[in-house]
Design a protein around this motif. Structure first.
Motif, PDB file in Angstrom:
ATOM      1  N   PRO A 385       0.735  -1.137   0.050  1.00  0.00           N
ATOM      2  CA  PRO A 385      -0.003  -0.038   0.158  1.00  0.00           C
ATOM      3  C   PRO A 385       0.739   1.121   0.067  1.00  0.00           C
ATOM      4  N   PHE A 386       0.412   2.331  -0.690  1.00  0.00           N
ATOM      5  CA  PHE A 386       0.952   3.515  -0.702  1.00  0.00           C
ATOM      6  C   PHE A 386      -0.073   4.743  -0.237  1.00  0.00           C
ATOM      7  N   LEU A 387       0.331   5.326   0.893  1.00  0.00           N
ATOM      8  CA  LEU A 387      -0.593   6.097   1.678  1.00  0.00           C
ATOM      9  C   LEU A 387      -0.202   7.746   1.435  1.00  0.00           C
ATOM     10  N   LEU A 388      -1.282   8.353   0.858  1.00  0.00           N
ATOM     11  CA  LEU A 388      -0.819   9.925   0.802  1.00  0.00           C
ATOM     12  C   LEU A 388      -2.201  10.814   0.701  1.00  0.00           C
ATOM     13  N   GLU A 389      -1.986  11.986   1.476  1.00  0.00           N
ATOM     14  CA  GLU A 389      -3.035  12.764   1.586  1.00  0.00           C
ATOM     15  C   GLU A 389      -3.303  13.444   0.136  1.00  0.00           C
ATOM     16  N   VAL A 390      -4.613  13.177  -0.394  1.00  0.00           N
ATOM     17  CA  VAL A 390      -5.109  13.525  -1.722  1.00  0.00           C
ATOM     18  C   VAL A 390      -6.194  14.501  -1.629  1.00  0.00           C
ATOM     19  N   ALA A 395      -5.517   8.871   1.162  1.00  0.00           N
ATOM     20  CA  ALA A 395      -5.982   8.260  -0.261  1.00  0.00           C
ATOM     21  C   ALA A 395      -4.810   6.884  -0.217  1.00  0.00           C
ATOM     22  N   ILE A 396      -5.298   5.774  -0.747  1.00  0.00           N
ATOM     23  CA  ILE A 396      -4.166   4.695  -0.661  1.00  0.00           C
ATOM     24  C   ILE A 396      -4.475   4.134  -2.136  1.00  0.00           C
ATOM     25  N   ALA A 397      -2.984   3.701  -2.599  1.00  0.00           N
ATOM     26  CA  ALA A 397      -3.098   2.976  -3.943  1.00  0.00           C
ATOM     27  C   ALA A 397      -2.559   1.617  -3.643  1.00  0.00           C
ATOM     28  N   TYR A 398      -2.859   0.466  -4.098  1.00  0.00           N
ATOM     29  CA  TYR A 398      -2.471  -0.820  -3.478  1.00  0.00           C
ATOM     30  C   TYR A 398      -2.820  -1.716  -4.748  1.00  0.00           C
ATOM     31  N   GLY A 399      -2.093  -3.079  -4.675  1.00  0.00           N
ATOM     32  CA  GLY A 399      -2.294  -4.211  -5.317  1.00  0.00           C
ATOM     33  C   GLY A 399      -3.231  -5.088  -4.757  1.00  0.00           C
ATOM     34  N   GLU A 400      -3.828  -5.690  -5.484  1.00  0.00           N
ATOM     35  CA  GLU A 400      -4.720  -6.987  -5.003  1.00  0.00           C
ATOM     36  C   GLU A 400      -4.387  -8.293  -5.982  1.00  0.00           C
ATOM     37  N   THR A 401      -3.972  -9.221  -5.061  1.00  0.00           N
ATOM     38  CA  THR A 401      -3.489 -10.563  -5.824  1.00  0.00           C
ATOM     39  C   THR A 401      -4.946 -11.222  -6.031  1.00  0.00           C
ATOM     40  N   GLY A 402      -5.327 -11.602  -7.203  1.00  0.00           N
ATOM     41  CA  GLY A 402      -6.604 -12.251  -7.476  1.00  0.00           C
ATOM     42  C   GLY A 402      -6.708 -13.428  -6.854  1.00  0.00           C
ATOM     43  N   SER A 403      -8.179 -13.700  -6.333  1.00  0.00           N
ATOM     44  CA  SER A 403      -8.752 -15.041  -5.987  1.00  0.00           C
ATOM     45  C   SER A 403      -8.556 -16.130  -7.124  1.00  0.00           C
ATOM     46  N   ASN A 404      -9.246 -16.885  -6.921  1.00  0.00           N
ATOM     47  CA  ASN A 404      -9.399 -18.030  -7.809  1.00  0.00           C
ATOM     48  C   ASN A 404     -10.359 -17.688  -8.787  1.00  0.00           C
ATOM     49  N   GLY A 440      -0.249  -3.753 -10.500  1.00  0.00           N
ATOM     50  CA  GLY A 440      -0.016  -2.996  -9.198  1.00  0.00           C
ATOM     51  C   GLY A 440       1.106  -3.147  -8.343  1.00  0.00           C
ATOM     52  N   LEU A 441       2.137  -3.372  -8.826  1.00  0.00           N
ATOM     53  CA  LEU A 441       3.492  -3.600  -8.196  1.00  0.00           C
ATOM     54  C   LEU A 441       3.878  -2.436  -7.742  1.00  0.00           C
ATOM     55  N   ASN A 442       4.445  -2.186  -6.453  1.00  0.00           N
ATOM     56  CA  ASN A 442       5.091  -1.017  -6.073  1.00  0.00           C
ATOM     57  C   ASN A 442       4.280   0.274  -6.476  1.00  0.00           C
ATOM     58  N   PRO A 443       3.223   0.540  -6.006  1.00  0.00           N
ATOM     59  CA  PRO A 443       2.433   1.578  -6.498  1.00  0.00           C
ATOM     60  C   PRO A 443       2.735   2.788  -5.695  1.00  0.00           C
ATOM     61  N   GLU A 444       2.793   4.255  -6.348  1.00  0.00           N
ATOM     62  CA  GLU A 444       3.348   5.280  -5.861  1.00  0.00           C
ATOM     63  C   GLU A 444       2.244   6.280  -6.184  1.00  0.00           C
ATOM     64  N   ILE A 445       1.572   7.278  -5.297  1.00  0.00           N
ATOM     65  CA  ILE A 445       0.874   8.334  -5.628  1.00  0.00           C
ATOM     66  C   ILE A 445       1.869   9.618  -5.626  1.00  0.00           C
ATOM     67  N   VAL A 446       1.549  10.397  -6.837  1.00  0.00           N
ATOM     68  CA  VAL A 446       2.349  11.671  -6.962  1.00  0.00           C
ATOM     69  C   VAL A 446       1.375  12.572  -7.710  1.00  0.00           C
ATOM     70  N   PHE A 447       1.671  13.868  -7.407  1.00  0.00           N
ATOM     71  CA  PHE A 447       0.765  14.756  -8.321  1.00  0.00           C
ATOM     72  C   PHE A 447       1.437  15.468  -9.612  1.00  0.00           C
ATOM     73  N   LEU A 448       0.821  15.456 -10.683  1.00  0.00           N
ATOM     74  CA  LEU A 448       1.270  15.918 -11.908  1.00  0.00           C
ATOM     75  C   LEU A 448       0.133  16.834 -12.304  1.00  0.00           C
ATOM     76  N   GLY A 449       0.366  18.254 -12.419  1.00  0.00           N
ATOM     77  CA  GLY A 449      -0.756  18.975 -13.179  1.00  0.00           C
ATOM     78  C   GLY A 449      -1.877  19.123 -12.130  1.00  0.00           C
ATOM     79  N   GLY A 450      -1.624  18.921 -10.710  1.00  0.00           N
ATOM     80  CA  GLY A 450      -2.739  19.301 -10.062  1.00  0.00           C
ATOM     81  C   GLY A 450      -3.522  17.925  -9.678  1.00  0.00           C
ATOM     82  N   VAL A 451      -3.521  16.887 -10.352  1.00  0.00           N
ATOM     83  CA  VAL A 451      -4.245  15.667  -9.993  1.00  0.00           C
ATOM     84  C   VAL A 451      -3.367  14.634  -9.754  1.00  0.00           C
ATOM     85  N   PRO A 452      -3.701  13.639  -8.911  1.00  0.00           N
ATOM     86  CA  PRO A 452      -3.147  12.327  -8.462  1.00  0.00           C
ATOM     87  C   PRO A 452      -2.933  11.531  -9.757  1.00  0.00           C
TER      88      PRO A 452
END
Length: 624
Positions: A385-390, A395-404, A440-452
């Motif tokens: 998970p990657f946590l940041l104030e948006v 807000a959190i960006a994260y990966g989900e390993t799929g179920s069956n 969704g490996l190693n996700p990171e939230i940044v801001f470019l142009g005023g949007v996440p």
């Protein structure tokens, strides 16, 4: 012990009446500069002095009266040395006065022995000729008016024979000093760590060149000394000259180890994250308590911006639940963490009740999954998970390993309020094409142009298809999103903003690490790949002192290494610098302008702040 000494014997001209001639004291004011191993000595220095007849080597005076035939005196004078500089009034108690008849001899020389308190006494070569300096002491035997201008040889009185302020404007006749009468003085200067291009925390060889603003008429002699932190290992600093000319000189400095690193060990701790919280380094770790059947969590916070001292950890007992994949950041002024909860396969959020992080709220489940069928594959929610104030909310960006019955997914979720007490529904940003494609490996939230914007990786294990991508929100809160955009082929390792433009560090399957920098502030077009190093895995990236940097490990080689770009654009990079021979899993932040690294070492966590390259080179050039 390699000791360099530059000394000056000063004459204090005493204006006395004839009746006071016999009271001229037997004192000689001596000043000098001493360096040990090329580093200016700082602190108490132990000195021994003797005045010799340069023609016969007979001792005329010594600081304790024990020297014979130029031998070393038995006792020493302890002097305070500040950045290599010292001063002493020879002949002052506890020493006996210097006899006036000493300077009736034509060749009196000062011999000095020095001990820095570690290496023992060493005689300093060459002996210093007193010349005309001490001869003022015989003035008490000279009748008033017996010395006239005709008895003073041309050039006998020079700058080194005059004390500061001894010659005033009133003492100089109009037109007596012309430009032709001025001797060309020695020149000196200094090179700072920035001038030398020293890399923070790095050993290595650093060449330097000095150009004289005005050339000498012939090649000058050049001496130099170093000024280093008191904690530096003197034996690790070497310097040499490679060339000299009337126009300048060149040389190199060799550092066999970093000069000024500071480290702290956290026993039985785990390095799994590192952040700067309210201006101070901090991290969260977990400690299994097997006899109690649960895991204890601890929040570690530094007392100062550099991380030189740390508070006792705050213990957080969450019962039997086990969490991992921490990401720590600041949410509405308080430390907060997002993590994956193993026992329930859920994404969990937790925020401190105060800015110091001494008390914490109960964890809140943000996203979870239905338990798997008997033989099905369970989903892993909240991976990396990657946590940041948006837009004012966590807000959190994260990966989900799929179920069956579902493939891997990149997801994004945002709280409904500023503190994260309730959360909205997750948004799926990108879904893998099949069950073998990790998304969704190693996700990171940044801001470019005023949007996440989320940077992340995609790996297809079947055909080794790897890619770094980004996906942009269409609004400041991340309510709606555009389509994924590919940036480059490679393993996603970390985002850095490079001199105002987006940049990204990534790895290739053969261990090559590269860097790409956007051509525009929005990251819509990207420049060519820049090689960083080979056979390497980057753990963490950050901007340190305005330059991109990373920590990681070499393939098949133990140890944690630090690499920093040589400029703000990241267009060229330095070599990997070993920071710890057994370190692993490094996390990198900028701590008070320098690199702060948290890593695992055996069963402990270690924090090290790479010291500023606080080394200066002081030089002096003198024409023969």
């Amino acid at each position: 012990m390699n000791v360099c000494l530059r000394s000056i014997a000063w004459l204090v001209i005493l204006l006395v009446t004839p009746s006071a001639w016999a009271q001229v004291p037997g004192l000689l004011n001596h000043q000098g500069r001493v360096a040990v191993g090329g580093r200016l000595h700082d602190g108490i220095g132990h000195f021994k002095f003797a005045l010799l007849d340069g023609d016969t080597s007979a001792t005329l005076w010594s600081n304790d009266g024990s020297s014979i035939a130029g031998s070393e005196p038995s006792n020493a004078l302890d002097l305070n040395v500040v950045k290599g500089n010292y001063a002493v009034l020879l002949g002052n108690p506890p020493s006996a006065p210097i006899p006036h008849e000493t300077f009736r001899r034509p060749n009196v020389q000062l011999r000095i022995w020095f001990d820095d308190g570690t290496h023992g006494f060493e005689r300093l070569d060459p002996d210093q000729r007193i010349a005309a300096v001490g001869y003022a002491m015989v003035a008490g035997t000279v009748a008033d008016g017996s010395i006239t201008a005709s008895k003073i040889a041309p050039g006998a009185i020079q700058a080194q024979q005059l004390s500061a302020g001894a010659v005033t404007t009133e003492s100089v006749a109009t037109g007596a000093i012309t430009a032709a009468a001025l001797e060309k003085p020695p020149r000196s200067g200094s090179l700072t760590a920035r001038d030398l291009n020293l890399v923070s925390g790095a050993a290595g060889t650093y060449p330097f060149t000095v150009d004289f603003p005005i050339p000498f008429s012939s090649t000058p002699s050049v001496t130099f000394t170093f000024e280093a932190p008191s904690s530096a290992n003197v034996s690790a600093i070497f310097g040499s000259l490679s060339s000299r000319s009337p126009e300048g000189f060149s040389g190199q400095i060799v550092l066999t180890e970093p000069l000024n690193n500071h480290s702290i060990t956290f026993p039985q701790a785990d390095a799994s994250n590192l952040a700067v919280i309210n201006g101070r380094p901090a991290f969260m770790d977990s400690l299994p308590v097997f006899d109690l059947g649960r895991t204890i969590y601890r929040y570690h916070r530094a007392k100062d911006p550099a991380g030189n001292a740390w508070h006792d950890p705050v213990t957080i007992d969450l019962g039997i639940r086990y969490h991992s994949g921490f990401h720590l950041t600041l949410i509405n002024g308080h430390p907060a963490v997002a993590m994956h909860q193993h026992s329930d396969d859920a994404l969990v959020y937790m925020r401190a009740l105060n800015a110091e992080g001494t008390e914490w709220e109960e964890p809140l489940t943000v996203d979870d999954d239905v338990p798997p069928t008997q033989y099905g594959r369970a989903a892993t929610i909240g991976r990396e998970p990657f946590l940041l104030e948006v837009d004012g909310h966590p807000a959190i960006a994260y990966g989900e390993t799929g179920s069956n019955d579902a493939n891997d997914r990149l997801k994004y979720v945002r709280a409904n309020d500023a503190n994260g007490t309730s959360w909205g529904d997750p948004t799926i940003l990108h879904t893998g094409a099949h069950e073998d494609e990790k998304m969704g490996l190693n996700p990171e939230i940044v801001f470019l142009g005023g949007v996440p914007v989320v940077f992340y990786g995609r790996n297809d294990d079947r055909i080794l298809d790897i890619e770094v991508l980004l996906i942009r929100a269409e609004d400041p809160a991340g309510i709606t999103w555009g389509a994924p955009e590919g940036i480059t082929v490679g393993f996603a390792r970390g985002y850095v903003e490079s001199d105002g433009l987006p940049g990204y560090v990534y790895g290739l399957p053969d261990g090559v690490v590269r860097y790409r920098r956007a051509l525009d502030p929005l990251g819509e077009a990207w420049g060519d790949a820049i090689h960083i190093t080979s056979s390497f895995w980057a753990d963490s990236v950050a901007v340190i002192a305005s330059k991109p940097a990373l920590v990681g490990k070499r393939y098949n080689v133990d140890g944690l290494y630090y690499i920093q770009a040589q400029n703000a654009q990241g267009s060229s990079w330095g070599l990997p610098v070993l920071q710890d021979a057994t370190g692993r899993n490094g996390y990198l932040v900028e701590a008070e302008g320098q690199a702060g690294i948290l890593f695992n070492k055996n069963d402990d966590a270690v924090y090290v702040r790479l010291g500023p390259p606080a080394l200066a080179l002081h030089w002096m050039a003198l024409e023969p």
